[in-house]
Design a protein around this motif. Structure first.
Motif, PDB file in Angstrom:
ATOM      1  N   ARG A   1       7.629 -16.545  11.341  1.00  0.00           N
ATOM      2  CA  ARG A   1       6.790 -17.687  10.964  1.00  0.00           C
ATOM      3  C   ARG A   1       7.417 -18.492   9.830  1.00  0.00           C
ATOM      4  NH1 ARG A   1       0.890 -15.340   9.896  1.00  0.00           N
ATOM      5  NH2 ARG A   1       0.572 -17.559   9.502  1.00  0.00           N
ATOM      6  N   GLY A   2       8.669 -18.170   9.506  1.00  0.00           N
ATOM      7  CA  GLY A   2       9.336 -18.893   8.436  1.00  0.00           C
ATOM      8  C   GLY A   2       8.764 -18.603   7.070  1.00  0.00           C
ATOM      9  N   GLU A   3       8.185 -17.398   6.876  1.00  0.00           N
ATOM     10  CA  GLU A   3       7.576 -17.036   5.609  1.00  0.00           C
ATOM     11  C   GLU A   3       8.427 -15.978   4.920  1.00  0.00           C
ATOM     12  OE1 GLU A   3       3.728 -15.649   6.588  1.00  0.00           O
ATOM     13  OE2 GLU A   3       2.970 -17.604   7.205  1.00  0.00           O
ATOM     14  N   GLU A   4       8.379 -15.981   3.602  1.00  0.00           N
ATOM     15  CA  GLU A   4       9.075 -14.967   2.815  1.00  0.00           C
ATOM     16  C   GLU A   4       8.173 -14.559   1.662  1.00  0.00           C
ATOM     17  OE1 GLU A   4      13.263 -14.198   0.404  1.00  0.00           O
ATOM     18  OE2 GLU A   4      12.897 -16.082   1.468  1.00  0.00           O
ATOM     19  N   ALA A   5       7.615 -13.354   1.759  1.00  0.00           N
ATOM     20  CA  ALA A   5       6.677 -12.884   0.750  1.00  0.00           C
ATOM     21  C   ALA A   5       7.346 -11.818  -0.115  1.00  0.00           C
ATOM     22  CB  ALA A   5       5.427 -12.299   1.420  1.00  0.00           C
ATOM     23  N   PRO A   6       7.020 -11.769  -1.413  1.00  0.00           N
ATOM     24  CA  PRO A   6       7.577 -10.715  -2.261  1.00  0.00           C
ATOM     25  C   PRO A   6       7.036  -9.357  -1.831  1.00  0.00           C
ATOM     26  CG  PRO A   6       5.879 -11.936  -3.428  1.00  0.00           C
ATOM     27  CD  PRO A   6       6.124 -12.669  -2.145  1.00  0.00           C
ATOM     28  N   LEU A   7       7.834  -8.319  -2.064  1.00  0.00           N
ATOM     29  CA  LEU A   7       7.423  -6.991  -1.638  1.00  0.00           C
ATOM     30  C   LEU A   7       6.192  -6.525  -2.393  1.00  0.00           C
ATOM     31  CD1 LEU A   7       8.271  -4.762   0.317  1.00  0.00           C
ATOM     32  CD2 LEU A   7       9.628  -3.760  -1.525  1.00  0.00           C
ATOM     33  N   LEU A   8       6.160  -6.743  -3.709  1.00  0.00           N
ATOM     34  CA  LEU A   8       5.020  -6.380  -4.542  1.00  0.00           C
ATOM     35  C   LEU A   8       4.674  -7.547  -5.451  1.00  0.00           C
ATOM     36  CD1 LEU A   8       5.978  -2.743  -5.670  1.00  0.00           C
ATOM     37  CD2 LEU A   8       4.297  -3.375  -3.938  1.00  0.00           C
TER      38      LEU A   8
ATOM     39  N   LEU B   1       0.822  -1.209   0.000  1.00  0.00           N
ATOM     40  CA  LEU B   1       0.000   0.000   0.000  1.00  0.00           C
ATOM     41  C   LEU B   1       0.856   1.259   0.000  1.00  0.00           C
ATOM     42  CD1 LEU B   1      -2.651   1.541   0.298  1.00  0.00           C
ATOM     43  CD2 LEU B   1      -2.640   0.968   2.734  1.00  0.00           C
ATOM     44  N   LEU B   2       1.868   1.298   0.863  1.00  0.00           N
ATOM     45  CA  LEU B   2       2.701   2.493   0.957  1.00  0.00           C
ATOM     46  C   LEU B   2       3.478   2.751  -0.325  1.00  0.00           C
ATOM     47  CD1 LEU B   2       4.395   2.864   4.469  1.00  0.00           C
ATOM     48  CD2 LEU B   2       2.716   4.333   3.374  1.00  0.00           C
ATOM     49  N   LEU B   3       4.082   1.722  -0.882  1.00  0.00           N
ATOM     50  CA  LEU B   3       4.902   1.921  -2.071  1.00  0.00           C
ATOM     51  C   LEU B   3       4.057   2.377  -3.259  1.00  0.00           C
ATOM     52  CD1 LEU B   3       7.382  -1.082  -1.857  1.00  0.00           C
ATOM     53  CD2 LEU B   3       7.830   1.332  -1.391  1.00  0.00           C
ATOM     54  N   LEU B   4       2.916   1.767  -3.469  1.00  0.00           N
ATOM     55  CA  LEU B   4       2.083   2.117  -4.609  1.00  0.00           C
ATOM     56  C   LEU B   4       1.436   3.483  -4.437  1.00  0.00           C
ATOM     57  CD1 LEU B   4       0.443  -1.373  -5.175  1.00  0.00           C
ATOM     58  CD2 LEU B   4       2.101  -0.249  -6.671  1.00  0.00           C
ATOM     59  N   LEU B   5       0.924   3.759  -3.229  1.00  0.00           N
ATOM     60  CA  LEU B   5       0.273   5.047  -3.007  1.00  0.00           C
ATOM     61  C   LEU B   5       1.282   6.189  -3.047  1.00  0.00           C
ATOM     62  CD1 LEU B   5      -2.297   6.601  -2.420  1.00  0.00           C
ATOM     63  CD2 LEU B   5      -1.924   6.197   0.019  1.00  0.00           C
ATOM     64  N   SER B   6       2.461   5.992  -2.494  1.00  0.00           N
ATOM     65  CA  SER B   6       3.462   7.059  -2.527  1.00  0.00           C
ATOM     66  C   SER B   6       3.888   7.358  -3.961  1.00  0.00           C
ATOM     67  CB  SER B   6       4.669   6.675  -1.672  1.00  0.00           C
ATOM     68  OG  SER B   6       5.311   5.518  -2.178  1.00  0.00           O
ATOM     69  N   ALA B   7       4.023   6.322  -4.791  1.00  0.00           N
ATOM     70  CA  ALA B   7       4.385   6.559  -6.189  1.00  0.00           C
ATOM     71  C   ALA B   7       3.306   7.371  -6.904  1.00  0.00           C
ATOM     72  CB  ALA B   7       4.609   5.225  -6.901  1.00  0.00           C
ATOM     73  N   SER B   8       2.046   6.984  -6.741  1.00  0.00           N
ATOM     74  CA  SER B   8       0.955   7.701  -7.400  1.00  0.00           C
ATOM     75  C   SER B   8       0.804   9.114  -6.855  1.00  0.00           C
ATOM     76  CB  SER B   8      -0.359   6.934  -7.227  1.00  0.00           C
ATOM     77  OG  SER B   8      -0.283   5.654  -7.809  1.00  0.00           O
ATOM     78  N   ALA B   9       0.849   9.247  -5.523  1.00  0.00           N
ATOM     79  CA  ALA B   9       0.637  10.559  -4.907  1.00  0.00           C
ATOM     80  C   ALA B   9       1.769  11.522  -5.230  1.00  0.00           C
ATOM     81  CB  ALA B   9       0.490  10.400  -3.397  1.00  0.00           C
ATOM     82  N   HIS B  10       3.003  11.047  -5.186  1.00  0.00           N
ATOM     83  CA  HIS B  10       4.131  11.938  -5.452  1.00  0.00           C
ATOM     84  C   HIS B  10       4.183  12.348  -6.920  1.00  0.00           C
ATOM     85  CE1 HIS B  10       6.333  10.274  -1.674  1.00  0.00           C
ATOM     86  NE2 HIS B  10       5.469  11.209  -1.381  1.00  0.00           N
ATOM     87  N   TYR B  11       3.966  11.395  -7.817  1.00  0.00           N
ATOM     88  CA  TYR B  11       4.025  11.746  -9.234  1.00  0.00           C
ATOM     89  C   TYR B  11       2.889  12.692  -9.611  1.00  0.00           C
ATOM     90  CZ  TYR B  11       5.284  11.247 -14.116  1.00  0.00           C
ATOM     91  OH  TYR B  11       5.708  11.509 -15.401  1.00  0.00           O
ATOM     92  N   ALA B  12       1.760  12.569  -8.938  1.00  0.00           N
ATOM     93  CA  ALA B  12       0.635  13.451  -9.236  1.00  0.00           C
ATOM     94  C   ALA B  12       0.937  14.908  -8.888  1.00  0.00           C
ATOM     95  CB  ALA B  12      -0.604  12.992  -8.471  1.00  0.00           C
ATOM     96  N   GLN B  13       1.900  15.152  -7.996  1.00  0.00           N
ATOM     97  CA  GLN B  13       2.254  16.523  -7.629  1.00  0.00           C
ATOM     98  C   GLN B  13       3.211  17.166  -8.632  1.00  0.00           C
ATOM     99  OE1 GLN B  13       0.524  17.229  -4.800  1.00  0.00           O
ATOM    100  NE2 GLN B  13       0.055  15.048  -4.656  1.00  0.00           N
ATOM    101  N   LEU B  14       3.879  16.376  -9.467  1.00  0.00           N
ATOM    102  CA  LEU B  14       4.958  16.896 -10.295  1.00  0.00           C
ATOM    103  C   LEU B  14       4.526  17.963 -11.299  1.00  0.00           C
ATOM    104  CD1 LEU B  14       7.160  13.746 -10.917  1.00  0.00           C
ATOM    105  CD2 LEU B  14       7.266  15.438  -9.086  1.00  0.00           C
TER     106      LEU B  14
END
Length: 224
Positions: free
Chosen positions: A134-141, A83-96
């Protein structure tokens, strides 16, 4: 507006309340301090999407609220990072488009890119630490989310190179249109993620103060 109906402020207000209603009713019935930042952020994102008159800067308060959340479970940390990575990309680029002077171009592009690189590294570490318990490894995106982030590259090439050199002065608002539409896709998607993050945080035990007293105010225990 011969084809589309004219939208009035009352219509927008009704739609905002309708989209916020599940969250507001659930929060009123059973408040949760753990889920509070996500709840306020969802309300802000919904108001941005369906409000009568909004500006891109309205995306920044929900982003700040979500950045303050710190889920300690693997599923919550993974969803929060997406959520943070995707929203920050959209929100920041929208300000440019607000920084349109030639002298502002290098810094206006370098700062969001640097932020994203630092945030990705920090969130990757948090997700790995939460999953290691928990011995889990999930991809970031997920794959389609990486594809969306990669789409900012051709968008920037079009806005900064193709349009000024090949199309200008024709279609002067096309770069703004392309930027708004592409960022809007990300914001819509992130609003769904934010709703899911809020629901996920509500399922977690509420935050507990020292002495065993619950901050949520429900079933508070007396300190020993």
């Amino acid at each position: 507006f011969a084809l589309l109906p004219s939208v009035q402020p009352a219509h927008a207000a009704f739609l905002v309340l309708l989209l916020q209603a599940p969250l507001l009713l659930k929060t009123a019935a059973a408040p949760s301090r753990r889920a509070a930042p996500a709840a306020v952020a969802v309300c802000g994102l919904v108001a941005f999407l369906a409000g009568w008159h909004v500006h891109e800067k309205a995306l920044l308060p929900p982003l700040l609220l979500l950045a303050a959340a710190a889920p300690d479970d693997a599923a919550g940390a993974a969803l929060h990072a997406r959520l943070l990575l995707l929203l920050s990309a959209s929100a920041h680029y929208a300000q440019l488009p607000l920084l349109h002077q030639p002298a502002e171009y290098p810094l206006s592009r370098a700062l969001p890119l640097l932020y994203h690189l630092v945030a990705s590294d920090a969130l990757r570490g948090r997700v790995a630490a939460a999953g290691a318990e928990r011995g889990e490894e999930a991809p970031l995106l997920r794959l389609h989310e990486w594809a969306y982030l990669a789409g900012f590259v051709p968008l920037e090439l079009f806005v900064a190179v193709v349009h000024p050199h090949l199309l200008s002065p024709r279609l002067p608002f096309l770069p703004l249109l392309a930027t708004s539409v592409y960022c809007a896709v990300g914001v819509h998607y992130c609003t769904g993620l934010a709703y899911a993050f809020w629901a996920q945080q509500r399922q977690r035990p509420d935050i507990v103060e020292e002495g065993g007293r619950r901050r949520g105010g429900q079933g508070a225990a007396k300190p020993d």
